[in-house]
Design a protein around this motif. Structure first.
Motif, PDB file in Angstrom:
ATOM      1  N   ALA A   1      38.039  46.449  44.706  1.00 52.81           N
ATOM      2  CA  ALA A   1      36.635  46.061  44.668  1.00 52.81           C
ATOM      3  C   ALA A   1      36.470  44.554  44.484  1.00 52.81           C
ATOM      4  O   ALA A   1      35.597  43.938  45.105  1.00 52.81           O
ATOM      5  CB  ALA A   1      35.919  46.823  43.559  1.00 52.81           C
ATOM      6  N   ALA A   2      37.297  43.960  43.637  1.00 50.20           N
ATOM      7  CA  ALA A   2      37.163  42.519  43.381  1.00 50.20           C
ATOM      8  C   ALA A   2      37.457  41.703  44.635  1.00 50.20           C
ATOM      9  O   ALA A   2      36.741  40.739  44.948  1.00 50.20           O
ATOM     10  CB  ALA A   2      38.105  42.114  42.247  1.00 50.20           C
TER      11      ALA A   2
ATOM     12  N   LEU B   1      37.207  42.749  47.724  1.00 48.02           N
ATOM     13  CA  LEU B   1      36.154  43.024  48.696  1.00 48.02           C
ATOM     14  C   LEU B   1      34.914  42.190  48.397  1.00 48.02           C
ATOM     15  O   LEU B   1      34.294  41.626  49.302  1.00 48.02           O
ATOM     16  CB  LEU B   1      35.812  44.518  48.654  1.00 48.02           C
ATOM     17  N   ARG B   2      34.573  42.081  47.126  1.00 51.96           N
ATOM     18  CA  ARG B   2      33.411  41.286  46.724  1.00 51.96           C
ATOM     19  C   ARG B   2      33.606  39.809  47.079  1.00 51.96           C
ATOM     20  O   ARG B   2      32.699  39.143  47.586  1.00 51.96           O
ATOM     21  CB  ARG B   2      33.180  41.439  45.221  1.00 51.96           C
ATOM     22  N   ALA B   3      34.828  39.303  46.853  1.00 49.96           N
ATOM     23  CA  ALA B   3      35.103  37.895  47.154  1.00 49.96           C
ATOM     24  C   ALA B   3      35.094  37.633  48.661  1.00 49.96           C
ATOM     25  O   ALA B   3      34.577  36.610  49.117  1.00 49.96           O
ATOM     26  CB  ALA B   3      36.453  37.500  46.561  1.00 49.96           C
ATOM     27  N   GLN B   4      35.665  38.549  49.441  1.00 50.97           N
ATOM     28  CA  GLN B   4      35.723  38.360  50.889  1.00 50.97           C
ATOM     29  C   GLN B   4      34.339  38.328  51.514  1.00 50.97           C
ATOM     30  O   GLN B   4      34.071  37.543  52.436  1.00 50.97           O
ATOM     31  CB  GLN B   4      36.541  39.490  51.519  1.00 50.97           C
ATOM     32  N   LEU B   5      33.436  39.182  50.997  1.00 46.59           N
ATOM     33  CA  LEU B   5      32.118  39.301  51.600  1.00 46.59           C
ATOM     34  C   LEU B   5      31.047  38.504  50.867  1.00 46.59           C
ATOM     35  O   LEU B   5      29.887  38.500  51.285  1.00 46.59           O
ATOM     36  CB  LEU B   5      31.711  40.783  51.643  1.00 46.59           C
ATOM     37  N   HIS B   6      31.434  37.853  49.763  1.00 44.44           N
ATOM     38  CA  HIS B   6      30.486  37.048  48.974  1.00 44.44           C
ATOM     39  C   HIS B   6      29.271  37.886  48.565  1.00 44.44           C
ATOM     40  O   HIS B   6      28.117  37.454  48.701  1.00 44.44           O
ATOM     41  CB  HIS B   6      30.037  35.815  49.767  1.00 44.44           C
ATOM     42  N   LEU B   7      29.554  39.083  48.040  1.00 42.21           N
ATOM     43  CA  LEU B   7      28.490  39.993  47.639  1.00 42.21           C
ATOM     44  C   LEU B   7      28.297  39.991  46.134  1.00 42.21           C
ATOM     45  O   LEU B   7      29.260  39.819  45.373  1.00 42.21           O
ATOM     46  CB  LEU B   7      28.810  41.417  48.101  1.00 42.21           C
ATOM     47  N   ASP B   8      27.065  40.213  45.711  1.00 45.49           N
ATOM     48  CA  ASP B   8      26.781  40.418  44.298  1.00 45.49           C
ATOM     49  C   ASP B   8      27.496  41.673  43.828  1.00 45.49           C
ATOM     50  O   ASP B   8      27.524  42.701  44.527  1.00 45.49           O
ATOM     51  CB  ASP B   8      25.271  40.563  44.101  1.00 45.49           C
ATOM     52  N   ALA B   9      28.086  41.607  42.632  1.00 48.49           N
ATOM     53  CA  ALA B   9      28.873  42.733  42.118  1.00 48.49           C
ATOM     54  C   ALA B   9      28.041  44.006  42.032  1.00 48.49           C
ATOM     55  O   ALA B   9      28.501  45.102  42.392  1.00 48.49           O
ATOM     56  CB  ALA B   9      29.455  42.376  40.754  1.00 48.49           C
ATOM     57  N   GLY B  10      26.815  43.894  41.541  1.00 48.62           N
ATOM     58  CA  GLY B  10      25.967  45.073  41.410  1.00 48.62           C
ATOM     59  C   GLY B  10      25.615  45.677  42.755  1.00 48.62           C
ATOM     60  O   GLY B  10      25.593  46.908  42.914  1.00 48.62           O
ATOM     61  N   TYR B  11      25.341  44.801  43.747  1.00 49.74           N
ATOM     62  CA  TYR B  11      24.996  45.281  45.083  1.00 49.74           C
ATOM     63  C   TYR B  11      26.172  46.022  45.706  1.00 49.74           C
ATOM     64  O   TYR B  11      26.014  47.113  46.273  1.00 49.74           O
ATOM     65  CB  TYR B  11      24.583  44.092  45.939  1.00 49.74           C
ATOM     66  N   LEU B  12      27.378  45.448  45.585  1.00 44.13           N
ATOM     67  CA  LEU B  12      28.556  46.109  46.138  1.00 44.13           C
ATOM     68  C   LEU B  12      28.804  47.439  45.442  1.00 44.13           C
ATOM     69  O   LEU B  12      29.152  48.432  46.087  1.00 44.13           O
ATOM     70  CB  LEU B  12      29.782  45.209  46.008  1.00 44.13           C
TER      71      LEU B  12
ATOM     72  N   PRO C   1      42.985  53.680  40.537  1.00 42.98           N
ATOM     73  CA  PRO C   1      43.557  52.475  39.921  1.00 42.98           C
ATOM     74  C   PRO C   1      44.322  51.644  40.934  1.00 42.98           C
ATOM     75  O   PRO C   1      44.974  52.174  41.832  1.00 42.98           O
ATOM     76  CB  PRO C   1      44.483  53.033  38.838  1.00 42.98           C
ATOM     77  N   SER C   2      44.235  50.329  40.808  1.00 47.23           N
ATOM     78  CA  SER C   2      44.985  49.419  41.667  1.00 47.23           C
ATOM     79  C   SER C   2      46.472  49.563  41.386  1.00 47.23           C
ATOM     80  O   SER C   2      46.892  49.806  40.252  1.00 47.23           O
ATOM     81  CB  SER C   2      44.546  47.974  41.410  1.00 47.23           C
ATOM     82  N   GLU C   3      47.277  49.403  42.425  1.00 44.25           N
ATOM     83  CA  GLU C   3      48.725  49.498  42.271  1.00 44.25           C
ATOM     84  C   GLU C   3      49.305  48.268  41.598  1.00 44.25           C
ATOM     85  O   GLU C   3      50.411  48.302  41.069  1.00 44.25           O
ATOM     86  CB  GLU C   3      49.383  49.695  43.643  1.00 44.25           C
ATOM     87  N   THR C   4      48.564  47.166  41.612  1.00 46.74           N
ATOM     88  CA  THR C   4      49.095  45.905  41.082  1.00 46.74           C
ATOM     89  C   THR C   4      48.412  45.429  39.812  1.00 46.74           C
ATOM     90  O   THR C   4      48.962  44.596  39.093  1.00 46.74           O
ATOM     91  CB  THR C   4      48.966  44.793  42.138  1.00 46.74           C
ATOM     92  N   ASP C   5      47.212  45.959  39.506  1.00 45.73           N
ATOM     93  CA  ASP C   5      46.471  45.496  38.336  1.00 45.73           C
ATOM     94  C   ASP C   5      45.624  46.646  37.812  1.00 45.73           C
ATOM     95  O   ASP C   5      44.661  47.066  38.471  1.00 45.73           O
ATOM     96  CB  ASP C   5      45.585  44.301  38.720  1.00 45.73           C
ATOM     97  N   SER C   6      45.959  47.158  36.646  1.00 45.71           N
ATOM     98  CA  SER C   6      45.273  48.326  36.088  1.00 45.71           C
ATOM     99  C   SER C   6      43.805  48.050  35.786  1.00 45.71           C
ATOM    100  O   SER C   6      43.014  48.983  35.610  1.00 45.71           O
ATOM    101  CB  SER C   6      45.986  48.793  34.818  1.00 45.71           C
ATOM    102  N   ARG C   7      43.416  46.781  35.717  1.00 45.71           N
ATOM    103  CA  ARG C   7      42.023  46.443  35.435  1.00 45.71           C
ATOM    104  C   ARG C   7      41.161  46.546  36.683  1.00 45.71           C
ATOM    105  O   ARG C   7      39.926  46.495  36.591  1.00 45.71           O
ATOM    106  CB  ARG C   7      41.934  45.012  34.880  1.00 45.71           C
ATOM    107  N   ARG C   8      41.784  46.691  37.837  1.00 45.63           N
ATOM    108  CA  ARG C   8      41.046  46.746  39.095  1.00 45.63           C
ATOM    109  C   ARG C   8      41.002  48.164  39.647  1.00 45.63           C
ATOM    110  O   ARG C   8      41.798  49.010  39.266  1.00 45.63           O
ATOM    111  CB  ARG C   8      41.684  45.805  40.120  1.00 45.63           C
ATOM    112  N   ARG C   9      40.063  48.390  40.562  1.00 50.84           N
ATOM    113  CA  ARG C   9      39.906  49.688  41.200  1.00 50.84           C
ATOM    114  C   ARG C   9      40.188  49.555  42.692  1.00 50.84           C
ATOM    115  O   ARG C   9      39.588  48.735  43.387  1.00 50.84           O
ATOM    116  CB  ARG C   9      38.486  50.213  40.999  1.00 50.84           C
ATOM    117  N   ARG C  10      41.128  50.345  43.171  1.00 51.02           N
ATOM    118  CA  ARG C  10      41.462  50.331  44.594  1.00 51.02           C
ATOM    119  C   ARG C  10      40.463  51.197  45.357  1.00 51.02           C
ATOM    120  O   ARG C  10      40.123  52.301  44.927  1.00 51.02           O
ATOM    121  CB  ARG C  10      42.877  50.855  44.801  1.00 51.02           C
TER     122      ARG C  10
END
Length: 310
Positions: free
Chosen positions: A49-50, A52-63, A80-89
């Motif tokens: 999700a993080a 994707l938000r950066a690539q598309l320059h979207l507001d976190a809430g909107y995404l 869960p992300s395979e590389t960072d448990s704080r992120r969502r794949r």
């Protein structure tokens, strides 16, 4: 050139592509932003999700609202992300891939219809104008991995695979026309007889230009898929394109139920062999041979899709 010139062009082009009423224009229940999210997920299967938000320059809430809608509709799955448990794949489900493919097909048809109104002799001018706009407004930045998209082939792509394989292997390894003949037969067999459920080709595209490819085809051994014709253009190397192509192929093979992926290569292809190793392929046999005008050492590699990763 003034601000008004740019704004005037923007109004013209958004009207041409139907951006203000994208869902009705594309006969789809998605806005332009929602369609773009589906597109990015379809071409970057390991996105979180993080990113994707950066690539598309979207507001976190909107995404988040878009992804919630997609999840409710069964188009995406989150884990869960395979590389960072704080992120969502975020990954597309089978219905999600179908929706993305349908949107892509309709977009291609729409753009194709628009290009049909442009005379053949004017198309090079149009292409050069588009490249000029991208260059001048792109701040001259170097290509980034996220600028690369993976897509399925369209008419002309299979011929490009043959041409680029022949030219690159001749330039880099001295292969002769025998190799071009081999590639042509592989590609012809795929074009004439492939099952979309079990066989797939990926084209890597950067700024509208083809820069890589790989094929997944059924092997003669039951339950096995074969990786063929992995290629990345020299000026696009270093962006992780080979890794993404092989990763997409392995994910596809696992998803459709293959038990293993096999491939044949030569030991002089060091960069490709390192990619295979990173994805878990194991060297199972090698044998010297004389082919393509060169003395080579052929290698067979295998990836067990049911093995537990170390």
């Amino acid at each position: 050139m003034t601000v008004q010139d740019i704004r005037s062009f923007n109004r013209f082009y958004t009207n041409v592509i139907g951006a203000l009423d994208y869902g009705r224009h594309m006969y789809a229940p998605y806005t332009l932003t929602e369609s773009r999210v589906l597109y990015e997920l379809a071409h970057a299967p390991r996105t979180d999700a993080a990113d994707l938000r950066a690539q598309l320059h979207l507001d976190a809430g909107y995404l988040t609202r878009i992804l919630n809608k997609f999840e409710q509709d069964g188009l995406v799955a989150r884990g869960p992300s395979e590389t960072d448990s704080r992120r969502r794949r975020i990954t597309l489900t089978a219905p999600g891939r179908e929706a993305a493919a349908l949107l892509d097909e309709r977009a291609r048809e729409t753009v194709g219809a628009m290009l049909d109104t442009v005379r053949a002799e004017d198309r090079p001018r149009l292409a050069e104008a588009l490249r000029t706009v991208r260059t001048l407004l792109g701040d001259g930045r170097a290509p980034r991995p996220e600028d690369v998209v993976l897509r399925e082939p369209t008419p002309g792509d299979l011929g490009w695979i043959v041409e680029r394989n022949a030219a690159l292997y001749a330039a880099e390894y001295g292969f002769n026309l025998e190799y071009e003949g081999l590639v042509a037969r592989i590609v012809a067999d795929y074009g004439e007889d492939h099952d979309p459920r079990l066989d797939r080709t990926w084209i890597a595209e950067l700024d509208g230009r083809r820069v890589g490819c790989v094929m997944c085809v059924r092997d003669d051994a039951p339950g096995a898929a074969r990786l063929r014709l992995l290629l990345v253009e020299p000026d696009a190397r270093g962006l992780g394109i080979g890794d993404r192509l092989v990763g997409a192929l392995v994910d596809f093979a696992r998803e459709v139920g293959y038990r293993e992926v096999v491939l044949w290569t030569n030991d002089i292809l060091g960069a490709a062999r390192r990619i295979y190793q990173r994805h878990g392929f194991v060297l199972v046999a090698e044998k010297p041979h004389r082919s393509f005008g060169q003395d080579l050492n052929g290698q067979d590699w295998r990836l067990d899709l049911h093995a537990t990763p170390e």
